[in-house]
Motif scaffolding. Structure first.
Motif, PDB file in Angstrom:
ATOM      1  N   ALA A 127       0.835  -1.197   0.000  1.00 38.34           N
ATOM      2  CA  ALA A 127       0.000   0.000   0.000  1.00 38.34           C
ATOM      3  C   ALA A 127       0.869   1.246   0.000  1.00 38.34           C
ATOM      4  CB  ALA A 127      -0.910   0.010   1.229  1.00 38.34           C
ATOM      5  N   SER A 128       0.360   2.280  -0.630  1.00 38.84           N
ATOM      6  CA  SER A 128       0.998   3.592  -0.549  1.00 38.84           C
ATOM      7  C   SER A 128       0.257   4.376   0.527  1.00 38.84           C
ATOM      8  CB  SER A 128       0.906   4.310  -1.894  1.00 38.84           C
ATOM      9  OG  SER A 128       1.668   3.637  -2.865  1.00 38.84           O
ATOM     10  N   VAL A 129       0.991   4.848   1.521  1.00 40.41           N
ATOM     11  CA  VAL A 129       0.367   5.512   2.668  1.00 40.41           C
ATOM     12  C   VAL A 129       0.835   6.960   2.775  1.00 40.41           C
ATOM     13  CG1 VAL A 129      -0.066   3.397   3.972  1.00 40.41           C
ATOM     14  CG2 VAL A 129       2.121   4.557   4.241  1.00 40.41           C
ATOM     15  N   THR A 130      -0.081   7.797   3.230  1.00 39.33           N
ATOM     16  CA  THR A 130       0.193   9.209   3.446  1.00 39.33           C
ATOM     17  C   THR A 130       0.226   9.477   4.949  1.00 39.33           C
ATOM     18  OG1 THR A 130      -2.169   9.699   3.312  1.00 39.33           O
ATOM     19  CG2 THR A 130      -0.889   9.879   1.258  1.00 39.33           C
ATOM     20  N   PRO A 131       0.802  10.605   5.373  1.00 32.28           N
ATOM     21  CA  PRO A 131       0.863  10.884   6.811  1.00 32.28           C
ATOM     22  C   PRO A 131      -0.515  10.867   7.454  1.00 32.28           C
ATOM     23  CG  PRO A 131       2.292  12.375   5.614  1.00 32.28           C
ATOM     24  CD  PRO A 131       1.492  11.620   4.580  1.00 32.28           C
ATOM     25  N   GLY A 132      -0.560  10.304   8.668  1.00 28.32           N
ATOM     26  CA  GLY A 132      -1.815  10.274   9.409  1.00 28.32           C
ATOM     27  C   GLY A 132      -1.920   9.063  10.300  1.00 28.32           C
ATOM     28  N   ASP A 133      -3.106   8.881  10.828  1.00 26.66           N
ATOM     29  CA  ASP A 133      -3.380   7.788  11.756  1.00 26.66           C
ATOM     30  C   ASP A 133      -4.150   6.682  11.049  1.00 26.66           C
ATOM     31  OD1 ASP A 133      -2.273   8.977  14.181  1.00 26.66           O
ATOM     32  OD2 ASP A 133      -3.848  10.482  13.881  1.00 26.66           O
ATOM     33  N   TYR A 134      -3.786   5.446  11.381  1.00 27.83           N
ATOM     34  CA  TYR A 134      -4.369   4.263  10.776  1.00 27.83           C
ATOM     35  C   TYR A 134      -4.687   3.262  11.883  1.00 27.83           C
ATOM     36  CZ  TYR A 134      -2.469   6.012   6.349  1.00 27.83           C
ATOM     37  OH  TYR A 134      -2.194   6.780   5.242  1.00 27.83           O
ATOM     38  N   MET A 135      -5.422   2.231  11.518  1.00 29.33           N
ATOM     39  CA  MET A 135      -5.676   1.118  12.425  1.00 29.33           C
ATOM     40  C   MET A 135      -5.553  -0.156  11.594  1.00 29.33           C
ATOM     41  SD  MET A 135      -6.540   0.392  15.641  1.00 29.33           S
ATOM     42  CE  MET A 135      -7.226   1.903  16.269  1.00 29.33           C
TER      43      MET A 135
END
Length: 145
Positions: free
Chosen positions: A116-124
Motif C-alpha cells: 500500500a501507498s500511505v500518506t501521513p496520518g493515523d491508521y488502524m
C-alpha cells in the motif's frame, strides 16, 4: 570467463531477485503478527508501528494454531476516531471505513502480503472476522511525513 551455475548460486540469485523486487516496491516493510484462538486472547502486532509516508509492504503472518484471521489497513480521520462496530454482527461495518486493502482468509500458519501507498496520518490495523476485533485484534499504526 564462464560461471558454473550451482544450486547454491541459483538459490543466491533467487534470494537477491526476490529482495530486489520487494525493495523496488516498498520503502518500508512492516511485520504483522496475528495471534489467538477462538475463546482465547487474540492479538495483532505490527513492527514497526510507525513508518514514514511512502510505499509500505505489510508481511502478515497468522501465528494461530487453529483459527483463521485477516488484516485490514484502515485510514482514520483522526487518532480518536472509533470504528463503527455493528454489535449484532460482532464486526466493523466495512462500508463505513476507509480501507486501503487487506490480507483476508489467512488460515492458521499462513502468510500474506499487502502492498500500500500511505500518506501521513493515523491508521488502524484490524482483524474483522466475527468477534475478533472485539477480542482485541486491532493495533494503531502511524504514518509520519
Amino acid at each position: 570467463m564462464t560461471f558454473k551455475c550451482t544450486p547454491k548460486l541459483l538459490l543466491l540469485i533467487g534470494l537477491l531477485t526476490t529482495a530486489t523486487a520487494t525493495a523496488a516496491f516498498a520503502d518500508t516493510v512492516v511485520k504483522v503478527r496475528l495471534t489467538g484462538e477462538s475463546h482465547e486472547k487474540m492479538g495483532l502486532e505490527a513492527t514497526p508501528s510507525s513508518v514514514p509516508a511512502g510505499k509500505v509492504e505489510f508481511d502478515v503472518t497468522n501465528a494461530a494454531m487453529k483459527t483463521g484471521h485477516e488484516m485490514i489497513l484502515v485510514k482514520l480521520a483522526s487518532k480518536s476516531e472509533t470504528l463503527p462496530l455493528d454489535p449484532a454482527k460482532h464486526r466493523i461495518d466495512e462500508k463505513a471505513i476507509k480501507s486501503l486493502g487487506e490480507v483476508s482468509n489467512l488460515k492458521a500458519g499462513a502468510v500474506g502480503v499487502l502492498k500500500a501507498s500511505v500518506t501521513p496520518g493515523d491508521y488502524m490495523l484490524i482483524c474483522n472476522i466475527k468477534g475478533h476485533y472485539e477480542a482485541g485484534m486491532a493495533a494503531p499504526f502511524t504514518v509520519t511525513p
